[in-house]
Design an enzyme around this catalytic site. Structure first.
Site, PDB file in Angstrom:
ATOM      1  CD  GLU A  25     -29.957  75.693   6.174  1.00 10.19           C
ATOM      2  OE1 GLU A  25     -29.477  76.113   5.193  1.00 10.19           O
ATOM      3  OE2 GLU A  25     -30.507  76.663   7.018  1.00 10.19           O
TER       4      GLU A  25
ATOM      5  CE  LYS B 164     -17.796  88.777  31.923  1.00  6.68           C
ATOM      6  NZ  LYS B 164     -16.784  88.662  32.669  1.00  6.68           N
ATOM      7  CG  ASP B 165     -25.385  86.920  30.917  1.00  8.48           C
ATOM      8  OD1 ASP B 165     -24.390  86.672  30.778  1.00  8.48           O
ATOM      9  OD2 ASP B 165     -26.130  86.374  31.536  1.00  8.48           O
TER      10      ASP B 165
ATOM     11  CB  SER C 223     -22.021  78.749  37.317  1.00  2.00           C
ATOM     12  OG  SER C 223     -23.093  79.229  36.967  1.00  2.00           O
TER      13      SER C 223
ATOM     14  CG  HIS D 248     -30.425  77.836  39.614  1.00  2.00           C
ATOM     15  ND1 HIS D 248     -31.091  78.976  40.026  1.00  2.00           N
ATOM     16  CD2 HIS D 248     -29.931  77.996  38.340  1.00  2.00           C
ATOM     17  CE1 HIS D 248     -30.758  80.081  39.047  1.00  2.00           C
ATOM     18  NE2 HIS D 248     -30.074  79.351  38.209  1.00  2.00           N
TER      19      HIS D 248
HETATM   20  C1  HEM Z   1     -35.998  76.356  18.339  1.00  2.00           C
HETATM   21  C2  HEM Z   1     -36.365  77.405  17.861  1.00  2.00           C
HETATM   22  C3  HEM Z   1     -36.741  77.383  15.984  1.00  2.00           C
HETATM   23  C4  HEM Z   1     -35.745  77.064  15.172  1.00  2.00           C
HETATM   24  C5  HEM Z   1     -34.210  76.399  15.395  1.00  2.00           C
HETATM   25  C6  HEM Z   1     -36.218  77.128  13.875  1.00  2.00           C
HETATM   26  C7  HEM Z   1     -35.862  76.890  12.696  1.00  2.00           C
HETATM   27  C8  HEM Z   1     -36.477  77.187  11.388  1.00  2.00           C
HETATM   28  C9  HEM Z   1     -35.610  77.178  10.030  1.00  2.00           C
HETATM   29  C10 HEM Z   1     -34.152  76.527  10.051  1.00  2.00           C
HETATM   30  C11 HEM Z   1     -36.608  77.582   9.198  1.00  2.00           C
HETATM   31  C12 HEM Z   1     -36.666  77.504   7.554  1.00  2.00           C
HETATM   32  C13 HEM Z   1     -35.950  79.169   7.498  1.00  2.00           C
HETATM   33  C14 HEM Z   1     -35.978  79.459   5.833  1.00  2.00           C
HETATM   34  O1  HEM Z   1     -35.119  79.001   5.328  1.00  2.00           O
HETATM   35  O2  HEM Z   1     -36.885  80.253   5.701  1.00  2.00           O
HETATM   36  C15 HEM Z   1     -37.979  77.827   9.736  1.00  2.00           C
HETATM   37  C16 HEM Z   1     -39.061  78.025   9.258  1.00  2.00           C
HETATM   38  C17 HEM Z   1     -40.254  78.315   9.668  1.00  2.00           C
HETATM   39  N1  HEM Z   1     -40.607  78.495  11.326  1.00  2.00           N
HETATM   40 FE1  HEM Z   1     -38.994  77.945  12.567  1.00  2.00          FE
HETATM   41  N2  HEM Z   1     -37.659  77.420  14.041  1.00  2.00           N
HETATM   42  C18 HEM Z   1     -37.906  77.558  15.457  1.00  2.00           C
HETATM   43  C19 HEM Z   1     -38.864  78.005  16.099  1.00  2.00           C
HETATM   44  C20 HEM Z   1     -40.290  78.251  15.420  1.00  2.00           C
HETATM   45  C21 HEM Z   1     -41.427  78.265  16.075  1.00  2.00           C
HETATM   46  C22 HEM Z   1     -41.696  78.311  17.966  1.00  2.00           C
HETATM   47  C23 HEM Z   1     -42.286  78.603  15.346  1.00  2.00           C
HETATM   48  C24 HEM Z   1     -43.810  79.055  15.427  1.00  2.00           C
HETATM   49  C25 HEM Z   1     -44.928  78.657  14.800  1.00  2.00           C
HETATM   50  C26 HEM Z   1     -41.811  78.649  14.024  1.00  2.00           C
HETATM   51  C27 HEM Z   1     -42.408  78.668  12.809  1.00  2.00           C
HETATM   52  C28 HEM Z   1     -41.835  78.689  11.394  1.00  2.00           C
HETATM   53  C29 HEM Z   1     -42.697  79.128  10.293  1.00  2.00           C
HETATM   54  C30 HEM Z   1     -43.891  79.406  10.156  1.00  2.00           C
HETATM   55  C31 HEM Z   1     -41.376  78.915   9.181  1.00  2.00           C
HETATM   56  C32 HEM Z   1     -41.713  78.978   7.830  1.00  2.00           C
HETATM   57  C33 HEM Z   1     -41.319  80.402   7.304  1.00  2.00           C
HETATM   58  C34 HEM Z   1     -39.773  80.368   6.887  1.00  2.00           C
HETATM   59  O3  HEM Z   1     -39.404  79.423   6.229  1.00  2.00           O
HETATM   60  O4  HEM Z   1     -39.275  81.596   6.819  1.00  2.00           O
HETATM   61  N3  HEM Z   1     -40.333  78.226  14.440  1.00  2.00           N
HETATM   62  N4  HEM Z   1     -37.557  77.495  11.292  1.00  2.00           N
END
Ligand code: HEM
Ligand code: FES
Lengths: 169, 420
Positions: B279, B235-236, B212, B208
């Site tokens: 990945e 648009k978004d 842009s 800002h």
């Molecule tokens: C920047 C944002 C985020 C990214 C890119 C991200 C990415 C990931 C990835 C790649 C996995 C593994 C998925 C799988 O193979 O099952 C995962 C699992 C997990 N994430 Fe995140 N995450 C993010 C934000 C969060 C936040 C804010 C929380 C809050 C606590 C969270 C909680 C969990 C939990 C509990 C799992 C285990 C369950 C699972 O594997 O599905 N994540 N996350």
């Protein structure tokens, strides 16, 4: 206090510097426990020794045991395997077989590839690491890269004819 | 009534003026194309990940004896647990896809050039934090791929001079990736997205300030800007609709396509799967790591391959305004670079053979080469374009820019009032 002392610039400068240094040292010292808390805790350190009974491993057979959570390969080598291992010094990280074993019959090495930490598989003579293709011989010495070093020999000692303790030499 | 409440607040907090200046009335170039949707989409996916993540965390257990089963519990027993998990797992891939397009847009249109260098660098920090977050999240399901991915990547810190081995043990809290590692990865996986939100705020404050960029690459006069609302809100939202269609196809029909089958086997520290792959979004960088035969060299090359984007504002020496659209050689270079990325991604995916090793090494050289050549090529291209003859307006623009630069050097810039 006289007016001159209060407005003394050098004195001010000195006090400001001193306060910053003491404050900085305090912050640094406070970081120590936080950083240290991430190192292995006492219960993790406590599993530092593992006792293994070797009696039921047949000649030519291998057993994998966990030591500090890492796999340790225990290979009972046949006379032919011992001879093959003793006849060379390895290629990439040369070391005589006699330096790597306490009794020629028993090879004890940590089963963690020295490249990036995968667990090599027992295949034919020696081990092959499937992650990036490193190969080790029956003395745990690397014969093909990319691994730079031989499989590590953990500290261990024989407490009986057929029993070892891994973790202490 | 509503009016009176807003009035009451405005006396105490700049609510209306903030909304007017920064949201609804924010002056936006009228010619933004759909490539400018991806910043908003990235923000949307961030919200999606935080929302699904927090609800997953209500059922997830960060303990090596329980975490694998707690994922099964989420998938089978928790109401809509399968949906939350698939949204979160697919959302991670979507996040990288959106960010990669966003970065490619910036490279193509030269939006990293003055005065938007700080936007590019805060974006670079966001990319690093996103990578760290996804890497730590991937350990949480405690499958084979989770375990061995974390093992290989934490092992890379052995390349730290002198204290490499201690650093690895410190990161893991154990001699191997174990319970201590899982618990701290969960704590940090929860924390990092909120740091990302903070960095996004900085990214937007910078936006800002400099406003842009736009497909023409020329800063438009005020009369060519239109208010953000309703033109770009709509648009978004339209772009969001398209995005959600693709996202839903993945979530509802092919959710497993992005989850490695080996990750449905519980982690086993005694047995490495025959083929470990990261990945998809890490593949090009992983390929660069593997292409260097030496551990330290590989780690340095991989770190540099991510960080080298930050140098672009210095590397691009051309003064031709506008993006690749007006710079044929830069455009060619841009597409060759994308191609090289795809080759690296492929090499990172397949099991290593001597053939893919050579392809990977050539592609790695091309990767770094294309950055190192930018200063020379951009300068030569500028000379060529000038010789070929530029439109008068463009020439005037270049002269004005270099004049302004001179003036700024002489006396520090004082920002005009009202351009916040
Ligand atoms: C920047 C944002 C985020 C990214 C890119 C991200 C990415 C990931 C990835 C790649 C996995 C593994 C998925 C799988 O193979 O099952 C995962 C699992 C997990 N994430 Fe995140 N995450 C993010 C934000 C969060 C936040 C804010 C929380 C809050 C606590 C969270 C909680 C969990 C939990 C509990 C799992 C285990 C369950 C699972 O594997 O599905 N994540 N996350
Ligand atoms: S980890 Fe064994 S070869 Fe790379």
């Amino acid at each position: 206090m006289g007016n001159e002392t209060l407005s003394d610039g050098d004195r001010r400068d000195f006090l400001i510097k001193l306060t910053s240094v003491v404050g900085g040292a305090g912050v640094a010292a406070t970081c120590v426990p936080f950083v240290a808390s991430m190192n292995p805790s006492s219960d993790v350190l406590a599993k530092a020794e593992t006792e293994v009974d070797l009696t039921d491993i047949p000649a030519g057979g291998m057993r994998t045991v966990a030591w500090q959570g890492k796999p340790v390969f225990i290979l009972r080598r046949t006379p032919e395997e011992i001879q093959a291992a003793q006849s060379s010094n390895g290629i990439i990280d040369p070391e005589p077989d006699s330096k790597r074993v306490q009794k020629p019959e028993w090879l004890v090495v940590i089963g963690v590839c020295t490249h990036m930490g995968c667990v090599p598989n027992k295949e034919g003579p020696g081990w092959t690491c499937h992650c990036h293709g490193s190969q080790y011989d029956d003395s745990g010495r690397v014969v093909r890269g990319p691994a730079p070093h031989n499989l590590e020999v953990p500290p261990y000692h024989f407490v009986a004819e057929n029993k070892i303790v891994i973790g202490k030499a | 009534m509503a009016h009176r409440i807003i009035n009451w607040i405005d006396h105490r907090f700049p609510l209306s003026s903030f909304v007017k200046h920064e949201l609804t009335g924010y002056p936006t170039p009228r010619n933004l194309s759909y490539w400018w949707n991806f910043g908003f989409l990235a923000g949307f996916v961030l919200v999606l990940q935080v929302a699904t993540g927090i609800f997953l965390a209500m059922h997830y257990k960060a303990d090596i004896a329980m975490s694998f089963d707690s994922i099964q519990h989420i998938m089978r027993d928790v109401n809509y647990g399968w949906l939350l998990r698939y949204m979160h797992a697919v959302g991670a891939s979507a996040f990288f896809f959106v960010i990669f397009v966003h970065m490619a847009r910036t490279l193509y249109y030269g939006s990293f050039r003055a005065p938007r260098e700080l936007m590019w660098w805060t974006g670079q920090v966001l990319l690093l934090m996103l990578m760290a977050t996804a890497f730590m999240g991937y350990l949480l399901p405690w499958g084979q791929m989770s375990f061995w991915g974390a093992t290989v990547i934490t092992n890379l810190f052995r390349a730290t001079p002198f204290i490499g081995d201690q650093v690895v043990v410190w990161l893991r809290g154990d001699y191997m990736v174990g319970d201590a590692t899982l618990t701290r990865f969960f704590a940090l996986h929860y924390l990092f997205p909120f740091l990302i939100i903070g960095a996004v705020v900085i990214h937007l404050v910078a936006l800002h300030t400099v406003k842009s960029s736009n497909p023409s690459g020329i800063n438009l006069a005020d009369k060519d800007n239109i208010p953000f609302h309703p033109y770009f809100t709509i648009k978004d939202l339209y772009g969001l609709g398209l995005f959600l269609i693709v996202y839903s196809v993945f979530v509802f029909f092919i959710p497993d396509s992005l989850i490695e089958p080996a990750n449905n086997i519980p982690a086993n520290p005694m047995q490495t799967p025959n083929h470990i792959v990261p990945e998809w979004y890490f593949l090009p960088f992983y390929a660069i790591l593997r292409s260097v035969p030496n551990l330290v060299g590989g780690v340095v090359a991989m770190a540099l391959s991510v960080m080298i984007f930050a140098f672009m504002p210095f590397l691009d020496r051309s003064r031709i305004p506008g993006g690749a659209h007006y710079r044929p050689i830069y455009k060619l270079q841009f597409y060759l670079f994308l191609l090289d990325m795809l080759v690296l991604g492929y090499v990172g995916y397949v099991p290593p053979t001597s053939q893919t090793l050579i392809i990977g090494q050539i592609a790695t050289l091309c990767y770094f080469g294309s950055f190192f050549l930018v200063p020379f090529i951009s300068k030569a291209e500028e000379r060529w374009l000038m010789k070929r003859g530029l439109p008068l307006e463009v020439k005037e623009l270049i002269e004005k820019e270099s004049h302004d630069k001179e003036m700024r050097k002489r006396k520090p810039l004082r920002r005009k009032e009202g351009t916040v």
